[in-house]
Motif scaffolding. Structure first.
Motif, mmCIF file in Angstrom:
data_model
loop_
_atom_site.group_PDB
_atom_site.id
_atom_site.type_symbol
_atom_site.label_atom_id
_atom_site.label_comp_id
_atom_site.label_asym_id
_atom_site.label_seq_id
_atom_site.Cartn_x
_atom_site.Cartn_y
_atom_site.Cartn_z
ATOM 1 N N PRO A 186 39.875 45.581 46.187
ATOM 2 C CA PRO A 186 40.478 44.431 46.866
ATOM 3 C C PRO A 186 41.342 43.627 45.897
ATOM 4 C CG PRO A 186 38.177 44.011 46.387
ATOM 5 C CD PRO A 186 38.440 45.427 45.986
ATOM 6 N N GLY A 187 42.180 42.761 46.452
ATOM 7 C CA GLY A 187 42.990 41.871 45.620
ATOM 8 C C GLY A 187 44.111 42.592 44.918
ATOM 9 N N SER A 188 44.754 41.908 43.992
ATOM 10 C CA SER A 188 45.847 42.513 43.242
ATOM 11 C C SER A 188 45.702 42.142 41.764
ATOM 12 C CB SER A 188 47.186 42.069 43.810
ATOM 13 O OG SER A 188 47.174 40.706 44.111
ATOM 14 N N PRO A 189 46.460 42.839 40.890
ATOM 15 C CA PRO A 189 46.305 42.588 39.451
ATOM 16 C C PRO A 189 46.553 41.134 39.086
ATOM 17 C CG PRO A 189 47.620 44.548 39.835
ATOM 18 C CD PRO A 189 47.394 43.921 41.158
ATOM 19 N N PRO A 190 45.917 40.662 37.991
ATOM 20 C CA PRO A 190 45.948 39.228 37.664
ATOM 21 C C PRO A 190 47.300 38.778 37.132
ATOM 22 C CG PRO A 190 44.849 40.439 35.937
ATOM 23 C CD PRO A 190 45.142 41.425 37.015
ATOM 24 N N ASP A 191 47.474 37.473 37.149
ATOM 25 C CA ASP A 191 48.652 36.824 36.599
ATOM 26 C C ASP A 191 48.489 36.788 35.078
ATOM 27 O OD1 ASP A 191 50.737 35.268 35.989
ATOM 28 O OD2 ASP A 191 50.185 33.583 37.278
ATOM 29 N N LEU A 192 49.438 37.358 34.358
ATOM 30 C CA LEU A 192 49.283 37.460 32.908
ATOM 31 C C LEU A 192 49.718 36.191 32.178
ATOM 32 C CD1 LEU A 192 50.523 41.117 32.469
ATOM 33 C CD2 LEU A 192 48.178 40.316 32.410
ATOM 34 N N ARG A 193 50.118 35.168 32.938
ATOM 35 C CA ARG A 193 50.533 33.941 32.265
ATOM 36 C C ARG A 193 49.335 33.163 31.742
ATOM 37 N NH1 ARG A 193 54.760 32.014 36.756
ATOM 38 N NH2 ARG A 193 53.090 32.926 37.956
ATOM 39 N N ALA A 194 48.189 33.318 32.405
ATOM 40 C CA ALA A 194 47.008 32.572 31.991
ATOM 41 C C ALA A 194 46.402 33.193 30.736
ATOM 42 C CB ALA A 194 45.985 32.571 33.119
ATOM 43 N N GLU A 195 45.965 32.353 29.826
ATOM 44 C CA GLU A 195 45.271 32.804 28.618
ATOM 45 C C GLU A 195 43.988 33.514 29.033
ATOM 46 O OE1 GLU A 195 45.975 31.493 25.186
ATOM 47 O OE2 GLU A 195 44.473 32.947 24.514
ATOM 48 N N PRO A 196 43.783 34.770 28.610
ATOM 49 C CA PRO A 196 42.575 35.467 29.064
ATOM 50 C C PRO A 196 41.319 34.910 28.385
ATOM 51 C CG PRO A 196 43.875 36.870 27.596
ATOM 52 C CD PRO A 196 44.619 35.589 27.732
ATOM 53 N N PHE B 66 55.100 37.943 25.639
ATOM 54 C CA PHE B 66 56.474 37.745 26.099
ATOM 55 C C PHE B 66 56.698 36.257 26.338
ATOM 56 C CE2 PHE B 66 56.221 42.177 26.960
ATOM 57 C CZ PHE B 66 57.515 42.647 27.096
ATOM 58 N N HIS B 67 57.912 35.804 26.045
ATOM 59 C CA HIS B 67 58.281 34.441 26.424
ATOM 60 C C HIS B 67 59.144 34.543 27.656
ATOM 61 C CE1 HIS B 67 56.765 32.321 22.916
ATOM 62 N NE2 HIS B 67 57.040 33.438 22.277
ATOM 63 N N SER B 68 58.754 33.851 28.730
ATOM 64 C CA SER B 68 59.540 33.927 29.942
ATOM 65 C C SER B 68 59.591 32.560 30.603
ATOM 66 C CB SER B 68 58.902 34.959 30.877
ATOM 67 O OG SER B 68 59.319 34.739 32.182
ATOM 68 N N ARG B 69 60.742 31.975 30.676
ATOM 69 C CA ARG B 69 60.970 30.663 31.313
ATOM 70 C C ARG B 69 59.892 29.653 30.922
ATOM 71 N NH1 ARG B 69 61.261 32.899 36.963
ATOM 72 N NH2 ARG B 69 62.953 34.371 36.888
ATOM 73 N N GLY B 70 59.670 29.539 29.622
ATOM 74 C CA GLY B 70 58.708 28.550 29.157
ATOM 75 C C GLY B 70 57.264 28.986 29.274
ATOM 76 N N ASN B 71 57.034 30.158 29.879
ATOM 77 C CA ASN B 71 55.666 30.657 29.976
ATOM 78 C C ASN B 71 55.417 31.723 28.921
ATOM 79 O OD1 ASN B 71 54.618 29.257 32.255
ATOM 80 N ND2 ASN B 71 56.014 30.484 33.526
ATOM 81 N N LEU B 72 54.150 31.870 28.561
ATOM 82 C CA LEU B 72 53.759 32.922 27.653
ATOM 83 C C LEU B 72 53.084 34.018 28.475
ATOM 84 C CD1 LEU B 72 54.100 33.015 24.622
ATOM 85 C CD2 LEU B 72 51.752 32.230 24.378
ATOM 86 N N ILE B 73 53.620 35.242 28.442
ATOM 87 C CA ILE B 73 53.007 36.339 29.185
ATOM 88 C C ILE B 73 52.108 37.114 28.231
ATOM 89 C CG2 ILE B 73 53.428 38.354 30.647
ATOM 90 C CD1 ILE B 73 54.848 36.027 31.836
ATOM 91 N N HIS B 74 50.835 37.215 28.572
ATOM 92 C CA HIS B 74 49.882 37.926 27.711
ATOM 93 C C HIS B 74 49.907 39.407 28.073
ATOM 94 C CE1 HIS B 74 48.725 33.735 27.674
ATOM 95 N NE2 HIS B 74 48.183 33.956 26.506
ATOM 96 N N ALA B 75 50.900 40.130 27.549
ATOM 97 C CA ALA B 75 51.131 41.513 27.974
ATOM 98 C C ALA B 75 50.137 42.483 27.363
ATOM 99 C CB ALA B 75 52.556 41.927 27.637
ATOM 100 N N VAL B 76 49.883 42.367 26.073
ATOM 101 C CA VAL B 76 48.922 43.243 25.404
ATOM 102 C C VAL B 76 47.955 42.356 24.620
ATOM 103 C CG1 VAL B 76 48.630 45.114 23.750
ATOM 104 C CG2 VAL B 76 50.650 45.077 25.209
ATOM 105 N N ASN B 77 46.661 42.506 24.887
ATOM 106 C CA ASN B 77 45.668 41.601 24.306
ATOM 107 C C ASN B 77 44.675 42.335 23.418
ATOM 108 O OD1 ASN B 77 46.749 39.468 25.922
ATOM 109 N ND2 ASN B 77 45.620 40.333 27.640
ATOM 110 N N GLY B 78 45.077 42.678 22.216
ATOM 111 C CA GLY B 78 44.134 43.285 21.273
ATOM 112 C C GLY B 78 43.773 44.703 21.629
ATOM 113 N N VAL B 79 44.770 45.576 21.657
ATOM 114 C CA VAL B 79 44.512 46.980 21.994
ATOM 115 C C VAL B 79 44.242 47.765 20.723
ATOM 116 C CG1 VAL B 79 45.654 49.086 22.772
ATOM 117 C CG2 VAL B 79 45.786 47.018 24.149
ATOM 118 N N SER B 80 43.164 48.554 20.721
ATOM 119 C CA SER B 80 42.840 49.412 19.585
ATOM 120 C C SER B 80 42.623 50.828 20.082
ATOM 121 C CB SER B 80 41.565 48.938 18.884
ATOM 122 O OG SER B 80 41.704 47.601 18.488
#
Lengths: 347, 326
Positions: free
Chosen positions: A288-298, A28-42
């Motif tokens: 613990p914690g919460s789900p990661p920020d998808l803006r960062a390249e995994p 996804f493109h969002s305000r200049g950021n790239l959201i890594h929504a789906v990363n190689g699903v098979s």
């Protein structure tokens, strides 16, 4: 209607691959950021099979399905992957070819039956629309078929309800009408995106019974997206667990519950209050914690910051799905470097 | 958990009716019987849960008890004080002691208020803190709910759903309440976060000796958190009793059906389990069925159930039930 009668139970048609998705990647493109929504699903699904897709909100389970059906919002792009439905790659089809598949060969049930209908058209018109659109029948024929469908999904007094508007239907009835709409053209695959999340438990139980019954009678393959592991326990043949745009574990339903292996799956199961009631423990075990920020390249394991099993390697590479021994009829695959099964037995 | 015999909260025969206008021009008047003759007691330090399907009146019961809705009939006691006969001004000191956590942490925080201001506001209003020590108290509250003091100057949109719910809990705790109504506090949250919030609520209960009225539709959560459970159907209580009694030996046919509808996380039993699926849906609260409200969907219904409203009676094992057949 003839197609319906020919299918006699789903036992003898399973085993033939219906949909094969490989390395599907969506951004996804969002305000200049790239959201890594789906990363190689098979994944793949056989004819007549039920696949449960489980994960938290934002893990990419809906986006995966929308990517295949070309239903993504304009800000999203499929950047890689293939999705073979029979011998056609859905991702390569143009919009016209895709329209012939959607509704006709692949039906969709959306989460919210309140907002998925057009409020100014009658339910009957909306359920029958796809039949006319795909040239399966004319107006009179469509009406007859809608009555038949309403009866099938358990809407009482179908002849009269046909002419009702969406606001005259209750939530449960609207969801039944949605199921009727998805089934109108006798698709081979139905994608159900959290179809019972907006409903009460007793109505959820009714809908699940309707879907199970129709699946067994019509031999449709179902992809059931949910965040509730207990719900798919009684419904799915196979379960795929997703986290942060990745499939992290996949196994037959029995195998997944008997031998959960990925730390996230272990955490999800342990956090179910129903699972713990028998143990009478005072505290729920939680992740613990919460789900990661998808803006960062995994680049590392997405579950690393919340994982209690992590080793050094998890921070350097992304774990890939690999098969582990299981008891199921299909492989049990996990994307994790640590053999948690061994760790559990050692403790 | 020290349960004293004196109830902290006592609700007697409360009714809450809402007038509505029907028809294209609002010319037809009708009444929604949201809560229809409900009575229960909540003891110091315990958790009473109310469960039921949407529209059964469980949230309205909570709001009426807090006087956010004024009851149409019936009385609500906090200790010895009859809350229903107090004016809004007279109620104010008691509002400190009875607080609420709402369902949706996204819409209950003012987006233009920093977290620090939002938590400080009730303390300043009730003059529990002064300008000098309020900052210190806010930080203490944030620590109680598992957040750091860095949150003080940030705005709600910078937090995730689970963190926002923690902030809402901190704000509810700001006035040292004794009693909290938790109105579906976890149903808007992700599964892995739900367990964190439940643990937090239980820790706080132990630390501050809080009493909860926990409103939820997720029965497995209710089984975990409560001491006693009340099952509601169409504005009335169907069954109320000890958690173990209600969950392992339900007597009311609606309780049985509700429990049977919950999916179990065990594929071996679940795939073959025979479920008792209720037919039909909840009837309208505008025109509730005669007699027992549950009779049109009840497998045990007789002619008596159609005519006479079953009495709310106490059983030998201490539970309450409203059913002719049980």
């Amino acid at each position: 209607m003839t197609r319906l009668i020919q299918n006699n139970g789903r036992g003898n048609i399973m085993g033939e691959t219906l949909l094969q998705v490989t390395n599907l990647t969506t951004r996804f493109h969002s305000r200049g950021n790239l959201i890594h929504a789906v990363n190689g699903v098979s994944f793949k699904i056989d004819k007549g099979e039920t696949l449960g897709v489980v994960g938290e909100s934002g893990c990419g389970k809906s986006v995966t399905m929308l990517s295949m059906l070309h239903l993504l919002p304009p800000a999203a792009r499929v950047v890689a992957g293939t999705a073979f439905f029979h011998d056609k790659d859905l991702l390569k089809l143009n919009s016209r070819e895709m329209q012939r598949i959607r509704g006709n060969h692949i039906g969709m049930i959306f989460q919210d039956p309140m907002t998925s209908f057009n409020p100014v058209l009658t339910i009957g018109d909306q359920v029958g629309e796809s039949l006319i659109y795909h040239n399966i029948s004319n107006r009179a024929g469509a009406e007859k078929r809608v009555i038949e469908l309403f009866r099938m999904v358990g809407i009482p007094d179908p002849e009269a309800r046909l002419k009702d508007y969406p606001h005259q239907f209750s939530g449960g009835m609207r969801q039944r009408a949605m199921i009727a709409m998805a089934l109108a053209c006798e698709p081979e695959l139905v994608i159900a995106d959290e179809p019972t999340t907006a409903l009460d438990v007793t109505i959820q139980a009714q809908i699940v019974e309707v879907v199970k019954d129709l699946r067994d009678r019509l031999g449709i393959a179902i992809i059931w997206i949910t965040h509730d592991l207990s719900l798919v326990a009684g419904l799915a043949d196979r379960i795929m667990v997703m986290y942060a745009g990745n499939v992290i574990e996949e196994a037959t339903t029995e195998d997944l519950f008997d031998q959960p292996t990925h730390p996230y799956t272990l955490g999800l199961l342990a956090a179910l209050p129903a699972f713990q009631a028998s143990k009478n423990s005072k505290r729920l075990s939680s992740i613990p914690g919460s789900p990661p920020d998808l803006r960062a390249e995994p680049t590392s394991c997405p579950f690393l910051p919340r994982c209690s099993y992590a080793i050094n390697r998890c921070a350097i590479e992304m774990p890939l799905a690999h098969e582990i021994p299981g008891n199921g009829s299909t492989p049990h695959s996990v994307a994790c470097f640590v053999n948690t099964q061994e760790r559990i037995t050692v403790q | 958990m020290n349960t004293s015999p004196e109830p902290l909260i006592r609700v007697e025969h409360i009714k809450k009716y809402f007038p509505v206008k029907l028809g294209a021009y609002g010319d037809k008047k009708a009444t929604v019987h949201a809560v229809d003759d409900v009575s229960f007691e909540i003891f110091q330090g315990e958790t009473l849960s109310l469960v039921g399907e949407s529209g059964c009146g469980k949230s309205t019961t909570g709001y009426t008890l807090l006087q956010l809705h004024r009851a149409t009939a019936g009385v609500c006691f906090y200790k010895d004080v009859n809350l229903t006969e107090l004016s809004d001004n007279q109620l104010r000191p008691y509002r400190q002691k009875i607080q609420i956590i709402f369902q949706d942490p996204y819409s209950t925080l003012n987006p233009r208020m920093t977290i620090g201001t939002a938590i400080a506001e009730p303390m300043m209003t009730h003059k529990i803190a002064t300008k000098d020590n309020v900052a210190e108290k806010v930080v203490q509250l944030l620590k109680d709910v598992g957040l750091t003091e860095r949150a003080v100057n940030r705005y709600p949109h910078e937090f995730s759903g689970g963190q926002r719910q923690r902030i809402c809990i901190a704000r509810a705790l700001a006035c040292n309440p004794e009693f909290l109504v938790c109105d579906e506090p976890i149903s808007a949250l992700d599964v892995s976060i739900q367990a964190q919030i439940i643990n937090l609520l239980q820790d706080l209960q132990e630390k501050y000796n809080l009493t909860y009225l926990f409103i939820a539709h997720d029965l497995s959560v209710v089984r975990h958190i409560s001491n006693r459970v009340g099952v509601m159907y169409l504005g009335k209580l169907a069954e109320l009793g000890d958690k173990d009694l209600v969950f392992y030996n339900p007597l009311h046919p609606y309780t049985k059906a509700l429990l049977s509808a919950v999916p179990q996380p065990n594929p071996h039993t679940e795939k073959t389990r025979k479920r008792q699926v209720l037919t039909g849906e909840i009837p309208s609260a505008i025109n509730p069925p005669s007699g027992c409200h549950f009779h049109p969907r009840c497998p045990l219904a007789t002619d008596l159930c159609k005519k006479t409203v079953p009495e709310w009676r106490k059983m030998e094992d201490g539970r309450f039930i409203a059913c002719h057949a049980a």
